[in-house]
Design an enzyme around this catalytic site. Structure first.
Site, PDB file in Angstrom:
ATOM      1  N   SER A   1      77.759   9.162 141.333  1.00  0.00           N
ATOM      2  CA  SER A   1      77.394  10.762 141.498  1.00  0.00           C
ATOM      3  C   SER A   1      77.708  11.252 142.901  1.00  0.00           C
ATOM      4  O   SER A   1      77.622  12.370 143.321  1.00  0.00           O
ATOM      5  CB  SER A   1      76.146  11.194 141.439  1.00  0.00           C
TER       6      SER A   1
ATOM      7  N   ASN B   1      64.479   7.533 143.354  1.00  0.00           N
ATOM      8  CA  ASN B   1      63.545   8.765 142.357  1.00  0.00           C
ATOM      9  C   ASN B   1      63.100   9.507 143.383  1.00  0.00           C
ATOM     10  O   ASN B   1      63.077  10.820 143.292  1.00  0.00           O
ATOM     11  CB  ASN B   1      62.740   7.873 141.571  1.00  0.00           C
TER      12      ASN B   1
ATOM     13  N   HIS C   1      73.577  54.347 125.452  1.00  0.00           N
ATOM     14  CA  HIS C   1      74.670  54.178 124.189  1.00  0.00           C
ATOM     15  C   HIS C   1      76.060  54.624 124.775  1.00  0.00           C
ATOM     16  O   HIS C   1      77.080  54.652 123.929  1.00  0.00           O
ATOM     17  CB  HIS C   1      74.409  54.873 123.082  1.00  0.00           C
TER      18      HIS C   1
ATOM     19  N   SER D   1      99.860  44.623 138.278  1.00  0.00           N
ATOM     20  CA  SER D   1     100.521  43.959 137.120  1.00  0.00           C
ATOM     21  C   SER D   1     101.585  43.070 137.515  1.00  0.00           C
ATOM     22  O   SER D   1     102.276  43.681 138.488  1.00  0.00           O
ATOM     23  CB  SER D   1     100.667  44.804 136.113  1.00  0.00           C
TER      24      SER D   1
ATOM     25  N   LYS E   1      99.750  49.709 138.114  1.00  0.00           N
ATOM     26  CA  LYS E   1      98.376  49.355 137.981  1.00  0.00           C
ATOM     27  C   LYS E   1      97.363  48.937 139.132  1.00  0.00           C
ATOM     28  O   LYS E   1      98.095  48.327 140.204  1.00  0.00           O
ATOM     29  CB  LYS E   1      98.502  47.945 136.978  1.00  0.00           C
TER      30      LYS E   1
ATOM     31  N   GLU F   1      85.836  42.126 137.202  1.00  0.00           N
ATOM     32  CA  GLU F   1      86.116  41.710 136.146  1.00  0.00           C
ATOM     33  C   GLU F   1      85.701  39.929 136.028  1.00  0.00           C
ATOM     34  O   GLU F   1      85.215  39.250 135.218  1.00  0.00           O
ATOM     35  CB  GLU F   1      87.627  41.720 135.679  1.00  0.00           C
TER      36      GLU F   1
END
Length: 449
Positions: free
Chosen positions: A20, A107, A153, A274, A280, A287
């Site tokens: 690990s 532990n 909505h 873009s 764009k 996002e």
């Protein structure tokens, strides 16, 4: 001198499958601090002499410097951070390094050092949330007076102050802070001294260790202590919930920056163009925040699935707790840092928002006015619904009617506009100017700004 740590732990295993070190080495500061504190506790019960304890502390301090400088050589065959450090300590100070593990198991060691690390991350997260709150409140104050449509909505609902809308996110972030605080409080107990499972054979001063390692209390059950990973699950849940809040904000930023809404201009350093379309301005950063939520949710599911049906106490499955929680922390912190920058650099288009608060947005107010004149609300609701339907057939809306036309249509004297509408909501939590001013004032007091 032979390295006894290597004798015990350096095995010719099939592969590095059980290692690990690639991810748990990030808790090296906490692990070294823990070992130094533990060496002091061993000195208190005469397992270590003062000279031996001093040599061990000096060796551990040197290891810390080696790791910081990038000179430390990590070894997969020693599996984890604990044995890598102990083995190197043996190289530096000789056989007395073997005493450092007296009465201590990996532990209880990992359960403690991981708590130490996560507490520091929560403290940093708290600062980030506060910084985002400051930007939100600053924007709410700067843009006070702008009226916009609220939405249910994704349909226009009632006029509200933009400041009121922004302050909704302040409330979400306040709940996030509360959750992180409660999470930190629950994990704030030292497990060191619990041994492998049954508790330590040695009379270790655990209260001393708790004080040295900044824990508020000592755990009460060794079996639970070494097998508990609820604190990781709690943190993963806190992160996922707060990330969900960031996705809600991201979604609105994405929608509002579109040409269809045009409510907000995002700063240039968080949008891209873009590869084909030169016009764009893609809201890539919000996002990506929206998309990265899936990682934090997946990590939460991974952790709880790993813990499901595990028998007491420690099982090696628990090694799989670190990568998902570390990834969630990293993902959340980077997302918060980005969102702070987005809010700080964004500007709202006042005229567009004010103009958008039109159409049938005052329909509820008209129903309320009729109700205040003695008409039962359900009947008022039907009356206004019929009016909006009839106007719709004509290609019109309530905002197209003059005051006299509206009064004639409803048979009552009607005097309402957007500003009167918002200020009529002067109840606690309402969108009136007075209430939102109070909301901002209270938030600024919390934030000391």
């Amino acid at each position: 001198m032979d390295n006894n740590t290597d004798k015990v732990f350096s095995k010719n295993l099939f592969s590095n499958f059980s290692s690990s070190i690639s991810f748990d080495k990030r808790i090296y500061k906490e692990d070294i601090k823990l070992s130094i504190a533990y060496s002091k506790a061993l000195k208190k019960i005469d397992i270590l002499t003062s000279e031996e304890q001093k040599k061990i502390e000096e060796g551990l301090t040197l290891i810390h410097k080696e790791i910081e400088s990038g000179k430390f050589k990590w070894r997969d065959d020693l599996e984890d951070i604990h044995m890598n450090i102990e083995s190197r300590l043996h190289d530096l100070v000789g056989g007395i390094a073997g005493k450092i593990h007296t009465g201590k198991s990996r532990n209880d060691q990992v359960a403690t050092s991981l708590r130490m690390y996560l507490k520091t991350r929560i403290d940093y997260i708290h600062k980030l949330i506060r910084n985002l709150e400051i930007e939100v409140v600053n924007k709410a104050e700067l843009n006070f007076g702008i009226i916009m449509p609220s939405y249910t909505h994704l349909q226009k609902a009632q006029p509200v102050l933009l400041s009121h809308h922004l302050m909704a996110y302040f409330e979400m972030l306040e709940r996030d802070i509360s959750r992180f605080y409660e999470c930190k409080n629950r994990m704030d107990q030292i497990i060191l001294g619990s041994g492998a499972v049954a508790g330590s054979f040695y009379d270790i001063d655990r209260e001393f260790l708790a004080k040295e390692l900044d824990f508020s209390r000592v755990n009460k059950n060794s079996i639970d202590g070494v097998s508990d990973r609820d604190f990781i699950l709690d943190l993963a849940n806190c992160i996922t919930t707060s990330m969900m809040h960031l996705t809600r904000l991201s979604e609105e930023l994405i929608l509002w920056s579109s040409e269809e809404f045009n409510y907000i201009n995002l700063p240039d350093n968080v949008v891209t163009t873009s590869s084909m379309m030169p016009q764009k301005r893609n809201p890539d950063y919000p996002e990506l925040i929206r998309g990265k939520f899936g990682r934090t949710l997946g990590n939460l599911v991974s952790i709880i699935t790993m813990l499901k049906a595990l028998p007491l106490s420690y099982n090696r499955d628990m090694q799989e707790d670190k990568e998902p929680i570390f990834d969630s922390i990293d993902t959340y912190i980077s997302s918060m840092e980005v969102m702070i920058e987005i809010i700080k650099g964004s500007n709202f288009n006042k005229k567009v928002m004010m103009d958008s608060a039109s159409g049938n947005i005052l329909a509820t107010d008209l129903a309320d006015i009729l109700t205040m004149k003695g008409v039962p609300f359900r009947e008022s609701h039907i009356t206004i619904s019929k009016l909006t339907n009839e106007l719709h057939k004509e290609g019109k809306s309530i905002s197209d009617l003059s005051k006299s036309e509206l009064s004639k249509a409803l048979g009552e004297d009607i005097d309402i506009d957007n500003k009167k509408s918002i200020n009529s909501r002067n109840i606690v939590a309402g969108t009136s100017e007075n209430r939102v001013k109070e909301e901002i004032k209270t938030a600024k007091k919390i934030l000391n700004i």
